[in-house]
Motif scaffolding. Sequence first.
Motif, PDB file in Angstrom:
ATOM      1  N   ILE A  22       0.860  -1.172   0.000  1.00 49.41           N
ATOM      2  CA  ILE A  22       0.000   0.000   0.000  1.00 49.41           C
ATOM      3  C   ILE A  22       0.900   1.226   0.000  1.00 49.41           C
ATOM      4  O   ILE A  22       1.833   1.321   0.794  1.00 49.41           O
ATOM      5  CB  ILE A  22      -0.916   0.032   1.237  1.00 49.41           C
ATOM      6  N   GLU A  23       0.610   2.132  -0.894  1.00 47.15           N
ATOM      7  CA  GLU A  23       1.396   3.356  -0.972  1.00 47.15           C
ATOM      8  C   GLU A  23       0.450   4.532  -1.098  1.00 47.15           C
ATOM      9  O   GLU A  23      -0.443   4.540  -1.942  1.00 47.15           O
ATOM     10  CB  GLU A  23       2.342   3.305  -2.169  1.00 47.15           C
ATOM     11  N   LEU A  24       0.646   5.507  -0.217  1.00 44.51           N
ATOM     12  CA  LEU A  24      -0.157   6.716  -0.239  1.00 44.51           C
ATOM     13  C   LEU A  24       0.536   7.730  -1.136  1.00 44.51           C
ATOM     14  O   LEU A  24       1.697   8.051  -0.921  1.00 44.51           O
ATOM     15  CB  LEU A  24      -0.288   7.270   1.182  1.00 44.51           C
ATOM     16  N   LYS A  75       4.027  13.330  -3.140  1.00 45.30           N
ATOM     17  CA  LYS A  75       4.723  12.520  -2.144  1.00 45.30           C
ATOM     18  C   LYS A  75       4.294  11.065  -2.319  1.00 45.30           C
ATOM     19  O   LYS A  75       3.173  10.787  -2.731  1.00 45.30           O
ATOM     20  CB  LYS A  75       4.370  12.951  -0.720  1.00 45.30           C
ATOM     21  N   ASN A  76       5.181  10.158  -2.003  1.00 39.58           N
ATOM     22  CA  ASN A  76       4.891   8.734  -1.990  1.00 39.58           C
ATOM     23  C   ASN A  76       5.326   8.188  -0.643  1.00 39.58           C
ATOM     24  O   ASN A  76       6.512   8.226  -0.321  1.00 39.58           O
ATOM     25  CB  ASN A  76       5.652   7.990  -3.094  1.00 39.58           C
ATOM     26  N   ILE A  77       4.378   7.689   0.141  1.00 43.03           N
ATOM     27  CA  ILE A  77       4.686   7.153   1.456  1.00 43.03           C
ATOM     28  C   ILE A  77       4.079   5.758   1.544  1.00 43.03           C
ATOM     29  O   ILE A  77       2.874   5.584   1.358  1.00 43.03           O
ATOM     30  CB  ILE A  77       4.124   8.053   2.568  1.00 43.03           C
ATOM     31  N   SER A  78       4.926   4.779   1.844  1.00 46.76           N
ATOM     32  CA  SER A  78       4.446   3.401   1.902  1.00 46.76           C
ATOM     33  C   SER A  78       3.786   3.120   3.253  1.00 46.76           C
ATOM     34  O   SER A  78       4.059   3.785   4.260  1.00 46.76           O
ATOM     35  CB  SER A  78       5.597   2.416   1.687  1.00 46.76           C
ATOM     36  N   TYR A  79       2.958   2.114   3.260  1.00 44.49           N
ATOM     37  CA  TYR A  79       2.299   1.649   4.484  1.00 44.49           C
ATOM     38  C   TYR A  79       3.357   1.289   5.525  1.00 44.49           C
ATOM     39  O   TYR A  79       3.241   1.666   6.693  1.00 44.49           O
ATOM     40  CB  TYR A  79       1.418   0.445   4.146  1.00 44.49           C
ATOM     41  N   PRO A  88      -4.172  12.900   4.738  1.00 43.10           N
ATOM     42  CA  PRO A  88      -3.228  13.616   3.893  1.00 43.10           C
ATOM     43  C   PRO A  88      -3.524  15.107   3.789  1.00 43.10           C
ATOM     44  O   PRO A  88      -2.611  15.923   3.734  1.00 43.10           O
ATOM     45  CB  PRO A  88      -3.357  12.948   2.532  1.00 43.10           C
ATOM     46  N   GLU A  89      -4.815  15.472   3.802  1.00 43.22           N
ATOM     47  CA  GLU A  89      -5.157  16.888   3.661  1.00 43.22           C
ATOM     48  C   GLU A  89      -4.665  17.707   4.855  1.00 43.22           C
ATOM     49  O   GLU A  89      -4.490  18.917   4.758  1.00 43.22           O
ATOM     50  CB  GLU A  89      -6.667  17.085   3.448  1.00 43.22           C
ATOM     51  N   GLU A  90      -4.415  17.049   5.987  1.00 43.92           N
ATOM     52  CA  GLU A  90      -3.874  17.718   7.172  1.00 43.92           C
ATOM     53  C   GLU A  90      -2.384  17.425   7.351  1.00 43.92           C
ATOM     54  O   GLU A  90      -1.775  17.922   8.291  1.00 43.92           O
ATOM     55  CB  GLU A  90      -4.627  17.269   8.420  1.00 43.92           C
ATOM     56  N   GLU A 116       3.303  14.246  12.292  1.00 43.78           N
ATOM     57  CA  GLU A 116       3.330  14.723  10.914  1.00 43.78           C
ATOM     58  C   GLU A 116       3.586  13.560   9.957  1.00 43.78           C
ATOM     59  O   GLU A 116       4.382  12.673  10.237  1.00 43.78           O
ATOM     60  CB  GLU A 116       4.418  15.774  10.766  1.00 43.78           C
ATOM     61  N   LEU A 117       2.895  13.593   8.861  1.00 46.24           N
ATOM     62  CA  LEU A 117       3.008  12.547   7.840  1.00 46.24           C
ATOM     63  C   LEU A 117       4.339  12.620   7.122  1.00 46.24           C
ATOM     64  O   LEU A 117       4.904  13.581   6.850  1.00 46.24           O
ATOM     65  CB  LEU A 117       1.850  12.678   6.844  1.00 46.24           C
TER      66      LEU A 117
END
Length: 90
Positions: free
Chosen positions: A29-31, A36-40, A71-73, A89-90
Motif C-alpha cells: 500500500i502506498e499513499l 509525495k509517496n509514502i508506503s504503508y 493527507p489533507e492535514e 506529521e506525515l
Amino acid sequence: MAQVKKAAEKPAAKKTVTKKATASVKTKIELQYAEKNISYDDIVKNAKEFWTLELGNKAEDLKSLDLYVKPEENRVYYVANGKETGSFEL
C-alpha cells in the motif's frame, strides 16, 4: 418381564475438522498525494518510532496500533493499545 439387552453403545466418532490453508497474498500500500509517496510500512515504522522515541514509551509495551491517515492535514492520528491517542506529521 423379559429383559431386553441393549447393544453396546459406541462412543460417537470424533469429527476432524481440517482448516484449509489460506494463500498468502503479498500486498503493498502506498499513499500518493501532493507529489509525495509514502508506503504503508513507512507509516507504521514512523508511528512506532514516534511512540517510543518521542513519547519515551517502551517498544515491547505497544500491543496494538490503529492509524488514521489524513493527507489533507499532513497528519497521522493513532490509537495505541486501545486508549492512548495522538498524532504526528506525515
